[in-house]
Design an enzyme around this catalytic site. Structure first.
Site, PDB file in Angstrom:
ATOM      1  CD  GLU A  47      22.313 -90.016 -15.561  1.00  0.00           C
ATOM      2  OE1 GLU A  47      23.551 -89.927 -15.371  1.00  0.00           O
ATOM      3  OE2 GLU A  47      21.631 -90.980 -15.229  1.00  0.00           O
TER       4      GLU A  47
ATOM      5  CB  CYS B  40      25.350 -92.186 -12.953  1.00  0.00           C
ATOM      6  SG  CYS B  40      23.578 -92.003 -12.782  1.00  0.00           S
TER       7      CYS B  40
END
Length: 544
Positions: free
Chosen positions: A294, A328
């Site tokens: 990720e 994020c």
């Protein structure tokens, strides 16, 4: 390796405490903050369950109070990486052959320790180490981490229960869920304690053994994670924590024949480099390594002209500036229709004026410090460039200082063009760029939004009419792995909104779901014939 199935309690998400004035949890948290601040600890690596100290000490300080020392951590070398791998491989056979329920009980106990007797300490460690306010730390290091551990046990149970639906007469078919053949390497970022614990814990839960390298700026809370795991009964060598140089660590890990998997959260650039390295070394490995990552995001909020301006404003103030935008998933670009812009601008600037910026120990502060000097300098470089730009201007914030801590005021940029640099590049800080679009150019704006960024992590749309919601959702179907309708693009909940993105944002293996666990197993199909044939001939071969 036993795969017998036992019932486990239904899982519910951990409730976040609110730390209201005078509440027991607030008193306990303040006391824990005071106690941890008063101590200077020397944090060791943990290899084969043993504390490992070196002569190379690295200072640790709260990002919001850089002159205060929390202590040091011990920098390791390539030899420590090799020892960690050897430890993981030595522990592997006994660990993978342990009954799965015994493995599960360790992580269930860890969740109860985190949410119980160690709640205040764990929260305080995250606040001091990562400069998170009490609410952000509670969501991350307590609720989300406990949810990861508990829900993953639930998912593991579901996987092991999946067996072939039909057996022929005299035949027993079954599936055995083995761990990967080798060790798993986990690389974790600074910004989430939950991620730091989950990336090594998930493969371990399924019988893998792990070498875990955390970000330097996360070493403090990583120490508390290992402390919890050890108290919960994790055997020596199952998870080995190292504080080593990234490239040198990679030289050892990715050239080892028993490297079996990478569990990564971090930058897109680093992830691509690691993937290339693994690909170049395929001939070395016993098997094809699993790669789960990720990475970055350039997350958006798109407001339709029918949207409620107040809802849009709150979504922006929360998703862009909570934890200083160091998520994020944080909103870093927004598309606001011309007809709505006056109301959104007024409300947004009004809210930002009420923000308090300062240390986490003052619970009235909404915004705290960014993680370190490197991050500070990078974010500030974008702000300075905008101040010289002809295509964008700062309409709120833009001030910064690193005298006492790495503080950057929440900054809002108004872009004249949708491809302005700050609309395209990940900044990872408290910087939001807004592009105001023509109400009549919705389709064009959606196409621009979809094509502007290489990422596809999170995004939110605000819209009233269902036909418009359906249309926009379809137009942006590949723009975000986590897509929100009339809600901010941050705050994914384990078990409710599994997290992960595609394109340049990662492999979309959805942490917080059963999908991620499948990546850490290697099933074996077993067919057992109770009465085996003794003649090669088939009936069709008889003369008739």
């Amino acid at each position: 390796m036993a795969n017998a199935i036992y019932s486990v309690p239904e899982v519910t998400n951990e409730t976040c405490l609110i730390y209201a004035p005078g509440s027991p949890e607030k008193k306990a948290l303040k006391a824990a903050l005071k106690r941890l601040r008063s101590q200077k600890i020397d944090i060791p690596m943990v290899i084969n369950g043993q504390d490992v100290y070196t002569k190379s000490k690295v200072d640790m300080a709260p990002p919001h109070d850089i002159k205060h020392k929390l202590g040091t951590f011990n920098r390791g070398t390539k030899s420590h990486v090799s020892k960690a791998i050897d430890s993981a491989l030595a522990a592997k056979e006994k660990w993978e052959n342990m009954d799965w329920a015994d493995r599960a009980s360790i992580f269930l106990k860890a969740a109860d320790l985190i949410t119980g007797p160690y709640r205040a300490e764990f929260n305080a460690a995250t606040m001091l180490c990562q400069s998170k306010n009490a609410w952000q730390a509670e969501i991350d290091s307590i609720a989300e981490l406990a949810d990861f551990l508990r829900f993953n046990v639930r998912y593991m149970t579901e996987i092991y229960a999946q067996q072939p639906p039909k057996n022929s007469p005299g035949v027993w078919n079954r599936l055995e869920y083995r761990p990967l053949e080798g060790f798993v390497f986990a690389i974790t970022p600074f910004n989430f304690t939950a991620i730091a614990a989950n990336l090594p814990a998930t493969p371990a839960m399924l019988g893998n053994t792990v070498v875990w390298k955390c970000a330097d700026s996360q070493a403090y809370s990583a120490h508390f994670i290992m402390k919890i795991f050890k108290e919960a009964g994790l055997p020596d060598g199952v998870i080995n924590l190292i504080f080593t140089n990234g490239p040198k660590t990679g030289e050892v890990v990715f050239s080892h024949q028993d490297f079996a998997g990478l569990h990564f959260t971090g930058s897109t650039k680093v992830f691509k480099h690691l993937w290339k390295t693994i690909g170049q070394n395929l001939d070395i490995y016993k098997s094809y390594p699993r790669i789960v990552g990720e990475t970055g995001g350039k997350d958006f909020v798109f407001a339709h002209p029918s949207a409620n301006p107040d809802q849009v404003i709150t979504a922006l103030t929360r998703s862009a500036f909570e934890f200083q935008g160091q998520k994020c998933s944080a909103a870093s670009r927004a598309y606001i229709p011309q007809s709505m812009w006056p109301a959104v601008k007024k409300g947004l600037l009004k809210d930002i004026k009420t923000f308090k910026v300062g240390p986490v120990e003052d619970f009235t502060n909404y915004v705290n410090a960014v993680i370190d000097e490197k991050s500070f300098d990078n974010i500030v470089s974008y702000i300075k460039d905008v101040k010289k730009s002809k295509d964008a201007k700062i309409i709120a914030g833009g001030k910064f200082s690193k005298t006492k801590g790495y503080f950057i005021d929440p900054t809002v940029i108004l872009a004249d063009k949708p491809d302005t640099t700050t609309m395209c590049e990940e900044i990872f800080g408290p910087v939001l760029t807004i592009y105001v679009y023509d109400d009549k150019k919705i389709d064009e704006t959606l196409r621009v939004l979809d094509a502007t960024s290489p990422y596809s992590l999170t995004g939110a749309i605000f819209c009233r009419e269902r036909n418009d919601i359906a249309y926009i959702s379809k137009a942006l179907s590949n723009a975000a792995g986590n897509f929100y309708i009339n809600d901010k693009p941050t705050g994914a909940v384990v078990g409710q909104q599994p997290f992960g993105g595609a394109r340049g944002s990662g492999t979309n293996d959805k942490a917080g779901s059963i999908l991620n666990l499948y990546r850490w197993i290697s099933p074996r199909t077993i067919k057992e014939n109770f009465i085996a044939p003794t003649d090669y001939r088939y009936p069709f071969m008889d003369k008739a």
